[in-house]
Design an enzyme around this catalytic site. Structure first.
Site, PDB file in Angstrom:
ATOM      1  N   GLY A 526      -5.527   1.474  -0.519  1.00 14.54           N
ATOM      2  CA  GLY A 526      -6.708   1.024  -1.243  1.00 14.54           C
ATOM      3  C   GLY A 526      -7.732   0.423  -0.301  1.00 14.54           C
ATOM      4  O   GLY A 526      -7.471   0.222   0.885  1.00 14.54           O
ATOM      5  N   ARG A 527      -8.906   0.162  -0.852  1.00 19.09           N
ATOM      6  CA  ARG A 527      -9.976  -0.443  -0.066  1.00 19.09           C
ATOM      7  C   ARG A 527     -10.483  -1.658  -0.804  1.00 19.09           C
ATOM      8  O   ARG A 527     -10.576  -1.653  -2.028  1.00 19.09           O
ATOM      9  CB  ARG A 527     -11.135   0.532   0.082  1.00 19.09           C
ATOM     10  CG  ARG A 527     -10.885   1.604   1.104  1.00 19.09           C
ATOM     11  CD  ARG A 527     -11.909   2.695   0.971  1.00 19.09           C
ATOM     12  NE  ARG A 527     -11.541   3.795   1.858  1.00 19.09           N
ATOM     13  CZ  ARG A 527     -12.098   3.994   3.049  1.00 19.09           C
ATOM     14  NH1 ARG A 527     -13.062   3.217   3.467  1.00 19.09           N
ATOM     15  NH2 ARG A 527     -11.691   4.991   3.808  1.00 19.09           N
ATOM     16  N   PHE A 530     -12.159  -6.668   2.338  1.00 17.33           N
ATOM     17  CA  PHE A 530     -11.816  -6.988   3.713  1.00 17.33           C
ATOM     18  C   PHE A 530     -11.604  -5.781   4.589  1.00 17.33           C
ATOM     19  O   PHE A 530     -11.501  -5.910   5.791  1.00 17.33           O
ATOM     20  CB  PHE A 530     -10.525  -7.801   3.736  1.00 17.33           C
ATOM     21  CG  PHE A 530     -10.630  -9.048   2.943  1.00 17.33           C
ATOM     22  CD1 PHE A 530     -11.211 -10.164   3.501  1.00 17.33           C
ATOM     23  CD2 PHE A 530     -10.183  -9.090   1.646  1.00 17.33           C
ATOM     24  CE1 PHE A 530     -11.321 -11.316   2.760  1.00 17.33           C
ATOM     25  CE2 PHE A 530     -10.298 -10.242   0.912  1.00 17.33           C
ATOM     26  CZ  PHE A 530     -10.874 -11.354   1.454  1.00 17.33           C
ATOM     27  N   GLY A 531     -11.447  -4.659   3.969  1.00 13.88           N
ATOM     28  CA  GLY A 531     -11.127  -3.488   4.756  1.00 13.88           C
ATOM     29  C   GLY A 531     -10.117  -2.652   4.004  1.00 13.88           C
ATOM     30  O   GLY A 531      -9.976  -2.766   2.787  1.00 13.88           O
ATOM     31  N   ILE A 532      -9.392  -1.855   4.755  1.00  9.13           N
ATOM     32  CA  ILE A 532      -8.533  -0.870   4.115  1.00  9.13           C
ATOM     33  C   ILE A 532      -7.074  -1.311   4.208  1.00  9.13           C
ATOM     34  O   ILE A 532      -6.672  -1.977   5.163  1.00  9.13           O
ATOM     35  CB  ILE A 532      -8.727   0.506   4.781  1.00  9.13           C
ATOM     36  CG1 ILE A 532     -10.220   0.855   4.771  1.00  9.13           C
ATOM     37  CG2 ILE A 532      -7.925   1.577   4.069  1.00  9.13           C
ATOM     38  CD1 ILE A 532     -10.559   2.122   5.511  1.00  9.13           C
ATOM     39  N   VAL A 533      -6.298  -0.950   3.190  1.00  8.42           N
ATOM     40  CA  VAL A 533      -4.876  -1.282   3.166  1.00  8.42           C
ATOM     41  C   VAL A 533      -4.076   0.003   3.327  1.00  8.42           C
ATOM     42  O   VAL A 533      -4.358   1.004   2.658  1.00  8.42           O
ATOM     43  CB  VAL A 533      -4.497  -1.960   1.844  1.00  8.42           C
ATOM     44  CG1 VAL A 533      -3.047  -2.399   1.887  1.00  8.42           C
ATOM     45  CG2 VAL A 533      -5.405  -3.143   1.585  1.00  8.42           C
ATOM     46  N   LYS A 550      -2.858  -4.655   5.879  1.00  3.37           N
ATOM     47  CA  LYS A 550      -4.258  -4.846   5.559  1.00  3.37           C
ATOM     48  C   LYS A 550      -5.041  -5.015   6.849  1.00  3.37           C
ATOM     49  O   LYS A 550      -4.843  -5.975   7.586  1.00  3.37           O
ATOM     50  CB  LYS A 550      -4.414  -6.079   4.666  1.00  3.37           C
ATOM     51  CG  LYS A 550      -5.815  -6.243   4.128  1.00  3.37           C
ATOM     52  CD  LYS A 550      -5.932  -7.546   3.363  1.00  3.37           C
ATOM     53  CE  LYS A 550      -4.856  -7.672   2.302  1.00  3.37           C
ATOM     54  NZ  LYS A 550      -5.370  -7.945   0.986  1.00  3.37           N
ATOM     55  N   ASP A 644     -10.881 -15.398  -6.380  1.00  9.34           N
ATOM     56  CA  ASP A 644     -11.113 -14.014  -6.780  1.00  9.34           C
ATOM     57  C   ASP A 644     -10.001 -13.495  -7.687  1.00  9.34           C
ATOM     58  O   ASP A 644      -9.432 -12.431  -7.454  1.00  9.34           O
ATOM     59  CB  ASP A 644     -11.235 -13.133  -5.528  1.00  9.34           C
ATOM     60  CG  ASP A 644     -11.855 -11.768  -5.846  1.00  9.34           C
ATOM     61  OD1 ASP A 644     -12.429 -11.622  -6.948  1.00  9.34           O
ATOM     62  OD2 ASP A 644     -11.758 -10.856  -5.006  1.00  9.34           O
TER      63      ASP A 644
END
Ligand SMILES: *[C@@H]1O[C@H](CO)[C@@H](O)[C@H](O)[C@H]1NC(C)=O
Ligand SMILES: *[C@@H]1O[C@H](CO)[C@@H](O)[C@H](O)[C@H]1NC(C)=O
Length: 811
Positions: A526-527, A530-533, A550, A644
């Site tokens: 996923g994205r 913070f960036g991509i996982v 992550k 969040d």
């Protein structure tokens, strides 16, 4: 009183007692009656057991292999080789010198040599005497001659004629032939079906059954099984509600009950067998004959994606003529516990992905070829079509590959630990099992193959296995919302101190390691903000663990110390409703976090998917999230405000426990990004408290607000911001609509007539009210998360909430 007097008195008492009891003992043996006050002591020259009138059965202590251990049990008195049919204390033996006594208030009571009570049967009412029936049932009876407890109600691994098995009853296999502790297999009668299954030892989670009588009939309830009956004539059958029978014992039998003892035992290896034994065995060396058994082929019938199969991990099962499994480790593998051939095997070499000689693997590894052997559930790659040399080569070049199976022109690559290993001549397959030709020591000992613990520690093994196997489930996005950038400023911490990494058990990974673990960052989960996982597999504590890696692309310039401080704060959190951080990477420009991988995706996809999750599950999830937040707000060393909370940030583990993710990251992001916050937040809607807009201090109450919105989503299975174009304008903003529904008393609409929720009206009402309290515009009106839990659980009263004065989102 002096100590010696005491002993004298006790001895005198004992002598008197014995003299007095002696004739009674003999009487007891002839009529099966045991008066209250009788006892048996466990020692090598054990007192006579209590016998049934015909002396077919005995009750007392059985000495085990370890001569100091005694099992309180019932066995066949006349069969020379002791065959135990019932035992106390879940098979855990008592030490020499322990005593069992029949008492009126607690039934059978076992005390250890120091006189400390260690087991009791418990009784429904006062007991006057016990009676060992010729059926093998030990019954405790009251004044009214009615049963207050009986061993037949608490079967262990064996059923006897005249015994029945009603819904919900379970039999457990013993650990091994001579160790009576609960083992890996279960026989259950559930929903009208007789089932056999292996289980996960820690949680008792039942894996897929490998036998079912298929006597549950959902279209016609009266045709469903009602109970299992073992008749006094030696026939087992399932009695359906309509009176019809489903035969388990084939008719007629060659073993009439008049001439044979019968028993049905769930063996330690998972095979359920009805046995017979001639009552008048003149030779004395007769064996138990098999009347029938299930399943047909346990090596093959135990399929499924969970557990190790009939044998342990990396082991191979082959079926004996008696339909009982034999287990044998493949070449190059050794039993973890040499005394437990049914346990797991471990390779006697290590395959590393970090060796200097990865390029010359052909010099180091070779294959042994096994015919008709398969581990059907451990594959991670499938090549179709494939030749034999392609199949061998692809496995040879792949440091994760433990074995490649070639069948029907196709190739399957498998990884450790291998489960469900079996020999099956119908396969027509070849297995190429890797072994090490030369013993080059691996460059990094932590990257060896999984160390699977054997019999003595079988429990952890199975946990490892099920975690690994969870990878076969589809993964949903970890980080979906692109608009979450907004809220990451000002999350404050009490007590900020730089803590050295050594204070946590976090592991530091090299970039290289994670590059290999994620296969070059190949599989994206996923994205997010913070960036991509990415998904990956790493070696942790001697086993392979699936992880989510992550890659933080926004904190690259982070100062080393700040990064470590924040990571340590996250790493020190441990709670069952939080996603666990396992390690991190900080190398040059790279900042990465390594989390445990959760197999059931996000709450978002569960909640807004089809079908919608049950009310019960939803309420459990809501409570789980609340507990996780209480922990973050109040119970961890450093307060963590999540900032969040939304369904995309709640993950679900394999048991659908809610696990909060991404906590503690707000601070990390803020350090670089605070200037952009004010602009980013404009795009955010749905979960955000008004403090974010009007310069009020940010406290834990922002999470309470978001939780309130989330709770409404969980209650209604609807998104907080609906689809304006759908025409359902009044539902467009869930918070407004929910508070309207509450004011106008139309909660049915909110839950879209969810029957289960409406039948649980008080809870539904309570949950909606709590949610509205949480979304009050004034933070001081919102309850703390601790109070939220108490209200949700109904521990404290929930008042009717005021209208939460909605504010408009700036656009
Ligand atoms: C012994 O078992 C038989 C068969 O279950 C039963 O009919 C009888 O009542 C039992 N006797 C006692 C004293 O419980
Ligand atoms: C039986 O096996 C269990 C599980 O390995 C072990 O904990 C227990 O000590 C064993 N009991 C005996 C009597 O050996």
């Amino acid at each position: 009183m002096a100590r010696s007097d005491q002993i004298d008195l006790t001895m005198a008492h004992a002598l008197l007692f014995l003299l007095f009891l002696l004739p009674l003992f003999i009487a007891a043996q002839s009529n099966g009656n045991i008066p209250v006050g009788y006892s048996i002591t466990a020692n090598t020259n054990a007192a006579d057991p209590w016998l049934s009138p015909s002396a077919d059965f005995a009750f007392g202590f059985s000495q085990l292999e370890d001569p100091n251990l005694f099992l309180l049990s019932i066995w066949y008195y006349k069969i020379r080789h002791r065959t135990v049919v019932w035992f106390a204390n879940e098979g855990v033996p008592f030490s020499s010198g322990s005593k069992v006594e029949l008492t009126s208030g607690k039934g059978l009571v076992v005390t250890d040599p120091n006189g400390k009570e260690v087991w009791e049967s418990g009784v429904s009412n006062e007991v006057v005497y016990g009676f060992l029936n010729d059926t093998g049932n030990f019954v405790l009876l009251g004044n009214d001659s009615l049963s207050k407890w009986e061993s037949f109600t608490y079967p262990t691994d064996t059923l006897l004629p005249t015994q029945t098995m009603k819904s919900g009853l379970e039999l457990y296999s013993r650990w091994s032939e001579t160790n009576f502790s609960q083992g890996r297999f279960q026989l259950r009668f559930e929903d009208g079906n007789l089932l056999l299954n292996a289980r996960e030892m820690v949680s008792n989670f039942a894996y897929d059954n490998y036998y079912s009588s298929e006597t549950s009939d959902t279209s016609n309830a009266s045709n469903s099984g009602q109970q299992v009956i073992f008749s006094d004539t030696g026939y087992m059958y399932i009695l359906r509600t309509n009176g019809l029978r489903f035969d388990l014992t084939p008719r007629p039998t060659d073993f009439p009950a008049s001439d044979n003892y019968h028993r049905a035992t769930l063996n330690f290896d998972g095979v359920f067998v009805q046995y017979a034994y001639p009552r008048s065995s003149s030779t004395g060396n007769t064996n138990w004959s098999v009347v029938w058994s299930e399943p047909d082929n346990i090596c093959v019938n135990i399929g499924g994606n969970e557990g190790s199969g009939a044998c342990g991990y990396n082991n191979i099962c082959s079926l004996g003529d008696d339909k009982r499994p034999n287990c044998q480790c493949p070449q190059g593998f050794l039993l973890m516990d040499p005394d437990d051939e049914y346990g797991s095997c471990s390779p006697n070499f290590t395959q590393s992905c970090e060796e200097a000689d990865v390029n010359s693997t052909a010099n180091v590894y070779d294959f042994s070829t096994l015919v008709n052997i398969d581990w059907p559930t451990s594959d991670y790659e499938h090549l179709n079509p494939s030749t034999e040399s392609q199949c061998r080569n692809t496995c040879l070049q792949d440091c994760f590959c433990a074995v490649a199976i070639l069948r029907a022109g196709q190739c399957w690559k498998k990884k450790l630990p291998l489960s469900n290993g079996r020999k099956d001549t119908s396969l027509n397959s070849k297995a190429f099992l890797k072994y090490r030709k030369v013993d080059v020591p691996p460059s990094n000992p932590t990257t060896g193959p999984p160390t699977i613990r054997g019999k003595k520690d079988r429990e952890p093994t199975i946990v490892v296995g099920s975690v690994l196997l969870g990878t076969s489930f589809l993964v949903n996005l970890l980080f979906v919302g692109a608009f979450c950038l907004g809220f990451f400023f000002i999350c404050r911490k009490k007590n900020v101190k730089g803590l050295p990494t050594s204070e946590t058990s976090l592991r530091r990974f090299t970039y290289e390691e994670l590059d290999v673990a994620t296969n070059g960052f190949g599989e994206e989960l996923g994205r997010g903000a913070f960036g991509i996982v990415y998904k990956g597999v790493v070696q942790m504590g001697g086993s392979r663990q699936v992880v989510a890696v992550k890659k933080l692309d926004r904190v690259a310039q982070q100062k080393e110390k700040e990064f470590k401080t924040e990571v340590n704060v996250i790493g020190r959190t441990h709670h069952k409703n939080l996603v666990q951080l396992l390690g991190f990477c900080e190398e040059g420009q790279h900042r990465m976090l390594v989390y445990e991988f959760l197999s059931n995706g996000t709450l978002s996809s569960l909640l807004f998917g089809d079908p919608k999750p049950s009310w019960n599950l939803r309420t459990e999830i809501a409570l789980g999230i609340a507990r996780g937040l209480v922990y973050l707000h109040e119970e961890c060393t450093t307060q963590i405000i999540h900032c969040d909370i939304k369904p995309q940030n709640i993950l679900l583990d394999e048991y659908y426990n809610a696990r909060i993710s991404d906590f503690g990251l707000a601070k990390l992001l803020m350090m670089n990004q605070s200037k952009t916050m004010a602009t980013t937040i404009r795009g955010t809607k749905g979960y955000v408290a008004s403090e974010w807009f009007n310069n009020k201090p940010i406290t834990a109450k922002v999470d309470v607000y978001s939780y309130g919105v989330l709770l409404l989503e969980i209650i209604s299975c609807q998104r907080s911001v609906g689809d304006f174009e759908n025409g359902e304008v009044e539902k467009a903003i869930l918070t407004d609509w929910a508070s309207d529904c509450l004011e106008q008393g139309k909660l049915e609409a909110l839950v879209e007539n969810d029957r289960e929720a409406l039948n649980d009206w008080n809870k539904l009402m309570r949950f909606v009210k709590v949610a509205i309290w949480c979304i009050q515009e004034d933070p001081s009106f919102r309850p703390s998360m601790r109070k939220v839990i108490q209200m949700l659980e109904g521990v404290i009263e929930v008042n009717h909430p005021p209208c939460p004065t909605t504010f408009s989102f700036p656009t």
